[in-house]
Write a protein that holds these residues in place. Structure first.
Motif, PDB file in Angstrom:
ATOM      1  N   LEU A   1       0.815  -1.223   0.000  1.00 23.38           N
ATOM      2  CA  LEU A   1       0.000   0.000   0.000  1.00 23.38           C
ATOM      3  C   LEU A   1       0.847   1.269   0.000  1.00 23.38           C
ATOM      4  O   LEU A   1       0.453   2.290  -0.550  1.00 23.38           O
ATOM      5  CB  LEU A   1      -0.893   0.054   1.239  1.00 23.38           C
ATOM      6  CG  LEU A   1      -2.184  -0.710   1.242  1.00 23.38           C
ATOM      7  CD1 LEU A   1      -2.893  -0.505   2.571  1.00 23.38           C
ATOM      8  CD2 LEU A   1      -3.084  -0.321   0.089  1.00 23.38           C
ATOM      9  N   ALA A   2       2.006   1.210   0.638  1.00 27.06           N
ATOM     10  CA  ALA A   2       2.803   2.409   0.890  1.00 27.06           C
ATOM     11  C   ALA A   2       3.255   3.094  -0.398  1.00 27.06           C
ATOM     12  O   ALA A   2       3.777   2.460  -1.305  1.00 27.06           O
ATOM     13  CB  ALA A   2       4.015   2.054   1.739  1.00 27.06           C
ATOM     14  N   ASP A   3       3.059   4.409  -0.430  1.00 30.24           N
ATOM     15  CA  ASP A   3       3.471   5.205  -1.585  1.00 30.24           C
ATOM     16  C   ASP A   3       4.863   5.795  -1.362  1.00 30.24           C
ATOM     17  O   ASP A   3       5.503   5.561  -0.331  1.00 30.24           O
ATOM     18  CB  ASP A   3       2.441   6.290  -1.904  1.00 30.24           C
ATOM     19  CG  ASP A   3       2.357   7.390  -0.850  1.00 30.24           C
ATOM     20  OD1 ASP A   3       3.197   7.435   0.087  1.00 30.24           O
ATOM     21  OD2 ASP A   3       1.447   8.222  -0.956  1.00 30.24           O
ATOM     22  N   GLU A   4       5.331   6.584  -2.325  1.00 27.15           N
ATOM     23  CA  GLU A   4       6.664   7.174  -2.265  1.00 27.15           C
ATOM     24  C   GLU A   4       6.791   8.247  -1.189  1.00 27.15           C
ATOM     25  O   GLU A   4       7.901   8.602  -0.800  1.00 27.15           O
ATOM     26  CB  GLU A   4       7.029   7.766  -3.626  1.00 27.15           C
ATOM     27  CG  GLU A   4       7.169   6.716  -4.698  1.00 27.15           C
ATOM     28  CD  GLU A   4       7.444   7.312  -6.077  1.00 27.15           C
ATOM     29  OE1 GLU A   4       7.437   8.554  -6.219  1.00 27.15           O
ATOM     30  OE2 GLU A   4       7.651   6.517  -7.006  1.00 27.15           O
ATOM     31  N   GLU A   5       5.671   8.783  -0.719  1.00 29.22           N
ATOM     32  CA  GLU A   5       5.691   9.809   0.328  1.00 29.22           C
ATOM     33  C   GLU A   5       5.826   9.203   1.725  1.00 29.22           C
ATOM     34  O   GLU A   5       6.029   9.929   2.698  1.00 29.22           O
ATOM     35  CB  GLU A   5       4.414  10.652   0.276  1.00 29.22           C
ATOM     36  CG  GLU A   5       4.197  11.367  -1.043  1.00 29.22           C
ATOM     37  CD  GLU A   5       5.296  12.361  -1.358  1.00 29.22           C
ATOM     38  OE1 GLU A   5       5.703  13.106  -0.445  1.00 29.22           O
ATOM     39  OE2 GLU A   5       5.760  12.379  -2.508  1.00 29.22           O
TER      40      GLU A   5
END
Length: 171
Positions: free
Chosen positions: A124-128
């Motif tokens: 789920l984790a994005d680049e931010e």
């Protein structure tokens, strides 16, 4: 958060400590006394900023009880919805469950099991997402750990790699 904001918060939680698998079927394993305390403590940590509007959980006894204790500890009025499908769900199955959440819910608690819960959270984790939080859930997603994700959009539109991991709580 503005009244018209589409920001959602997804709380991805591994169930709290449970009794050993010996002697009873895995699905029927209950929380230990310490596990009940852990789940309630997580609920208190979530209140007042991230009180769940809804809770989804595997139908395993330890997962349902974890969700109930978190809800009680956070003083939420959310109903706990448990399904057999989430007991052995794949990452795609967990995402499908999120897609089915009530669009009016702003904060959702999802309680599940290892190892898929950790894989789901990392996907789920994005680049931010904060690298220290990524590292924390990569190393060991312990019982009673919650990964907090922020997503700007509707539940039904969430995809892998689009939610910001902004905090990790442990009991």
């Amino acid at each position: 958060m503005a009244a018209d904001s589409t920001e959602r918060v997804l709380l991805v939680m591994r169930h709290a400590h449970a009794e050993p698998a010996t002697g009873s079927p895995d699905h029927a394993r209950r929380l230990t006394d310490a596990g009940r305390d852990e789940a309630a403590r997580i609920g208190r940590q979530l209140a007042p900023r991230h009180v769940p509007d809804v809770a989804l959980t595997s139908s395993a006894v330890r997962a349902v009880r974890t969700a109930e204790e978190v809800i009680a500890g956070s003083e939420s009025r959310a109903e706990v919805h448990s399904t057999e499908e989430l007991y052995l769900a794949s990452g795609d199955g967990l995402l499908d469950a999120v897609h089915g959440l009530n669009p009016d819910a702003r904060t959702a608690l999802l309680v599940g099991h290892q190892p898929i819960l950790q894989e789901f959270a990392l996907a789920l984790a994005d680049e931010e997402s904060d690298p220290s939080y990524i590292a924390a859930i990569s190393e060991h997603f312990r019982p009673a750990t919650v990964a907090l994700f922020r997503y700007d959009g509707l539940w039904g539109e969430m995809e892998f790699g689009e939610a910001e991991l902004f905090d990790v709580l442990t009991a």
